[in-house]
Design a protein around this motif. Sequence first.
Motif, short mmCIF file in Angstrom:
data_model
loop_
_atom_site.label_atom_id
_atom_site.label_comp_id
_atom_site.label_asym_id
_atom_site.label_seq_id
_atom_site.Cartn_x
_atom_site.Cartn_y
_atom_site.Cartn_z
N ARG A 53 1.00 -1.00 -0.11
CA ARG A 53 -0.04 0.05 -0.06
C ARG A 53 0.95 1.11 0.09
O ARG A 53 0.73 2.16 0.75
N SER A 94 -5.01 -0.24 5.77
CA SER A 94 -5.81 0.45 4.86
C SER A 94 -5.03 1.73 4.82
O SER A 94 -4.58 2.53 5.68
N GLY A 95 -4.99 2.22 3.43
CA GLY A 95 -4.02 3.25 3.13
C GLY A 95 -4.27 4.55 4.05
O GLY A 95 -3.63 5.11 4.52
N SER A 96 -5.62 5.02 3.98
CA SER A 96 -6.05 6.08 4.58
C SER A 96 -6.06 6.01 5.98
O SER A 96 -5.99 6.91 6.88
N SER A 148 -9.95 -0.84 -2.05
CA SER A 148 -8.98 -1.73 -2.42
C SER A 148 -8.80 -2.12 -3.89
O SER A 148 -7.85 -2.16 -4.51
N ARG A 154 -8.72 -9.75 6.84
CA ARG A 154 -8.17 -8.70 6.62
C ARG A 154 -7.39 -8.03 7.99
O ARG A 154 -6.35 -7.71 8.33
C1 DP6 Z 1 -11.56 7.55 -1.90
O1 DP6 Z 1 -8.06 3.78 2.59
O2 DP6 Z 1 -10.12 3.03 1.97
O3 DP6 Z 1 -11.47 7.61 0.35
O4 DP6 Z 1 -6.13 1.37 1.30
O5 DP6 Z 1 -7.80 -0.46 0.00
O6 DP6 Z 1 -8.56 0.60 2.31
P1 DP6 Z 1 -7.58 0.66 1.12
O7 DP6 Z 1 -8.04 2.09 0.40
P2 DP6 Z 1 -8.78 3.59 1.47
O8 DP6 Z 1 -8.76 4.51 0.32
C2 DP6 Z 1 -9.43 5.53 0.36
C3 DP6 Z 1 -9.98 6.27 -1.06
C4 DP6 Z 1 -10.53 7.64 -0.86
C5 DP6 Z 1 -9.66 8.82 -0.77
C6 DP6 Z 1 -8.81 9.23 0.27
O9 DP6 Z 1 -9.51 8.71 1.35
O10 DP6 Z 1 -7.77 9.63 0.20
#
Ligand code: DP6
Length: 329
Positions: free
Chosen positions: A28, A140-142, A193, A73
């Motif tokens: 990620r 989770s990235g965010s 994801s 997860r």
């Molecule tokens: C559009 O952090 O929910 O909200 O890493 O797969 O869990 P994963 O993704 P996530 O992605 C967020 C995407 C978004 C934009 C943002 O919050 O930056």
Amino acid sequence: MQQRKATAIAHPNIAFIKYWGNRDDELRLPANPSLSMNLGDLVTTTTVAFDETLERDEVVIDGQPAEQAARVRVSAHLDLIRQRAGLRSAARVVSRNNFPVGAGIASSASGFAALTVTACAAAGLDLTERELSALARRGSGSASRSVPGGYTEWLMGRGNASSFARSVAPAGHWDLRDVVVVVSREHKAVGSSRGHGMAVSSPLHATRVAVVPAILDVCTRALLARDLAAMGALIEQDAVMMHAVMMTSRPPLYYWTPETMAVIQAVQIWRADGVPVYFTIDAGPNVHLICEAANAAEVEARARALPGVLDILVSGPGGPARLVEEHLF
Ligand code: DP6
């Protein structure tokens, strides 16, 4: 090992400059840096206990045993922490959100931030905020952005250890509000994801990734100067750019509904009426309206009068993910 238990809280966040697409899906590592505000009125509370008598991890979210995909997860994330701590025990995880899951607020950000802080403490690991943020990112990235407090920037970094979020201003820096206009409670057909993995299939992705760092810098300066007009124009532009990438991916991802567009058009009219408010939209149809606290009641009243609006949630800025005394079990 002695049974160890800890509880932490974390807030979800709303991105002003979005995370969309990874340069490394497994780790990620994001395709671009991002900037967000923690939502202090929305809280996830998570208790983790490592227990040698358990055969496998148990995960309960909002009073219900987690579905298989969520449990897997969470277990994969706990494995990273167990590995680091040299632990083998399974864990009991109980998590509760004070906001409705169907409201389109990503509970994965607050969920993995709280899980990381809690599980590390329960495992006896003493990590820095940066290490906790980088670790939360793997879940989770965010979630990386929900570890530090207030307004936070997630750096792309060069690798695993250097891609973490840091606070650019504390919650008290600026009393902004996120007025979340809920126009749909349906579970999204394509989650973030999978969506991140599709970003590269859009011919617009490379362009967005190339321009975002400069936009983020200007946006951060506007945030530090509390210049809502300057910041608002950039957050709207980036949200629309991200959705342009989504809509031009193969297969295309359309998260907007006619109600989404109606809110966008209403915001333009309200601004012309003199109400300073700007929109942003995540991977779903609901619209986040960003304004100063003094205008939040006016924005909320106007939003409530729009057709198709099911609910409104309002939150101010929030602090970091942190350990608390209370235990959920
Ligand atoms: C559009 O952090 O929910 O909200 O890493 O797969 O869990 P994963 O993704 P996530 O992605 C967020 C995407 C978004 C934009 C943002 O919050 O930056």
